[in-house]
Design an enzyme around this catalytic site. Structure first.
Site, PDB file in Angstrom:
ATOM      1  CG  ASP A 170      -6.982 -12.742   0.445  1.00  0.00           C
ATOM      2  OD1 ASP A 170      -6.704 -11.704   1.075  1.00  0.00           O
ATOM      3  OD2 ASP A 170      -6.146 -13.382  -0.232  1.00  0.00           O
ATOM      4  CE  LYS A 195       1.531  -9.084   0.035  1.00  0.00           C
ATOM      5  NZ  LYS A 195       0.507  -9.959  -0.504  1.00  0.00           N
TER       6      LYS A 195
HETATM    7  C1  LIG Z   1       0.342 -11.379  -0.818  1.00  0.00           C
HETATM    8  C2  LIG Z   1      -1.008 -11.966  -0.845  1.00  0.00           C
HETATM    9  C3  LIG Z   1      -1.259 -13.256  -0.349  1.00  0.00           C
HETATM   10  C4  LIG Z   1      -0.145 -14.160   0.179  1.00  0.00           C
HETATM   11  O1  LIG Z   1       0.395 -13.663   1.368  1.00  0.00           O
HETATM   12  P1  LIG Z   1       1.947 -13.874   1.772  1.00  0.00           P
HETATM   13  O2  LIG Z   1       2.042 -13.088   3.040  1.00  0.00           O
HETATM   14  O3  LIG Z   1       2.774 -13.332   0.651  1.00  0.00           O
HETATM   15  O4  LIG Z   1       2.145 -15.333   1.965  1.00  0.00           O
HETATM   16  C5  LIG Z   1      -2.557 -13.728  -0.380  1.00  0.00           C
HETATM   17  N1  LIG Z   1      -3.573 -12.979  -0.876  1.00  0.00           N
HETATM   18  C6  LIG Z   1      -3.369 -11.730  -1.360  1.00  0.00           C
HETATM   19  C7  LIG Z   1      -4.517 -10.971  -1.899  1.00  0.00           C
HETATM   20  C8  LIG Z   1      -2.089 -11.186  -1.372  1.00  0.00           C
HETATM   21  O5  LIG Z   1      -1.888  -9.963  -1.881  1.00  0.00           O
END
Ligand SMILES: *Cc1c(COP(=O)(O)O)cnc(C)c1O
Length: 379
Positions: A170, A195
């Site tokens: 991630d 993000k």
């Molecule tokens: C926000 C986030 C997610 C989930 O993503 P969404 O677009 O809100 O579904 C997964 N991993 C991390 C590290 C995040 O900050």
């Protein structure tokens, strides 16, 4: 091609119909065929849409991967990865995982017979101890939220290769500008595009990138079969956002560094969690695998009082009190009562989420103004 050039040009061609330099928003569900089976590469927009396709190629290119796929949210992208597994398969992940990732693993996939282990991934021995013949995915998040822990991607890749498992990273917090996991041995990179990639707090989207042909085939099969795709309008907005990702990340890093140092020297602050400090427990790993330390910072207050933390998040003006991160505007959050409120106090405190912990997503405003804002709130 270097990063900045790819961010602007990869996947994007002048529109064949008009020459429009910006990829149009192909707001269409279907495509007229000249004869049965005789189409221009697009049949139905769940399967493929030209605006989404341009974005998928762009994100794949900036992650140094071959195949990209975009989804309706970051969680929909995670959903796609875990659907590659079968009952009985096991996943090893970190014990300070993003809350939503933990929730989908535990409450959605566990009941289909997939087993999840949550371990301290900064300790490679602990990861190795959980490997067995059913291990199919090692799921890494680095830096982590909100404690800014760093996991050694190359070390995890050695373990996953030996286990015959896929390594999925991630990369939401670092972005490919600061860290490219595929170059460090990862098989799949996942993003909450919501993000930093989107970068303007106006889209919810997820993405996966891989260079592995078999994994890509599964990824596209599940994307089309489960159907959690993103729309053309959002794809257009993110294509536009990524064109300035390198510029934004440079400023996020500069501002992050200034604010981390300001906090560290402030009399009312106890600890500051930012991987750029030499005193950070995994600074060496961060230096090895990242090209900068980003704009995410967490800190605690001397005395560790809940009221003090709540007071500060209320008193700032430029930092907006909100969940999410990675946009041009600075945000402030209080994990114990916001993102981590559902976790029992003893458990969250063990991972460092104490009552006075405050998390900042430092935006790209002027650093002096941001520091002045924090200064007033802290005094
Ligand atoms: C926000 C986030 C997610 C989930 O993503 P969404 O677009 O809100 O579904 C997964 N991993 C991390 C590290 C995040 O900050």
């Amino acid at each position: 091609m270097k990063f900045a050039t790819k961010a602007i040009h990869a996947g994007v061609q002048p529109d064949p119909a008009t020459g429009a330099i910006m990829t149009p928003i192909y707001q269409t569900s279907t495509y007229v065929q000249d004869g049965v089976g005789n189409h221009k590469g697009y049949e139905y927009s769940r399967t493929l849409n030209p605006t989404r396709h341009a974005l998928e190629q762009n994100i794949a290119a900036i992650e140094n991967g071959k195949f990209g796929a975009c989804f309706g949210s970051g969680l929909a992208a995670i959903d796609c990865v875990i659907k590659m597994l079968n009952p009985g398969d096991e996943v090893i992940s970190t014990n300070d995982l993003y809350g939503g990732s933990y929730r989908i693993f535990k409450t959605i996939f566990e009941k289909y017979g997939i087993k999840f282990h949550f371990v301290d991934m900064q300790n490679t021995l602990e990861v190795e101890a959980h490997v067995n013949e059913n291990t199919k995915i090692i799921w890494v998040e680095t830096p982590t939220n909100p404690m800014m822990n760093i996991v050694d991607i190359e070390a995890m890749s050695r373990i996953s290769k030996k286990a015959g498992a896929l390594l999925c990273v991630d990369n939401t917090f670092a972005t490919p500008y600061l860290q490219t996991p595929l170059d460090l041995g990862a098989d799949i990179v996942m993003h909450s595009v919501t993000k930093y990639l989107g970068g303007h707090s106006d889209v919810v989207m997820g993405a996966l990138v891989t260079s592995n042909k078999e994994v890509a085939k599964e990824m596209y099969r599940i994307q089309n079969s489960s159907g959690a795709v993103t729309g053309p309008m959002d794809s257009f907005l993110v294509l536009r956002g990524i064109k300035t990702l390198h510029l934004r990340m440079q400023r996020h890093c500069e501002n992050g560094e200034k604010i981390a140092h300001f906090l560290k020297n402030h009399a009312k602050i106890d600890k500051v969690y930012w991987p750029g400090f030499e005193s950070h427990p995994n600074h060496d790993v961060a230096k090895k695998q990242m090209r900068g330390f980003g704009g995410m910072i967490s800190f605690t207050l001397k005395g560790n009082k809940l009221e003090d933390a709540l007071d500060i998040v209320k008193k700032v003006h430029l930092f907006a009190l909100a969940e999410s991160l990675g946009g041009v505007e600075s945000l402030i959050g209080h994990p114990a009562t916001m993102t981590h409120a559902s976790i029992p106090k003893e458990i969250r405190e063990k991972s460092g989420v104490v009552d006075s912990l405050i998390r900042l997503s430092v935006g790209v405003e002027d650093a002096d103004d941001l520091i002045a804002d924090l200064q007033v709130a802290l005094n």
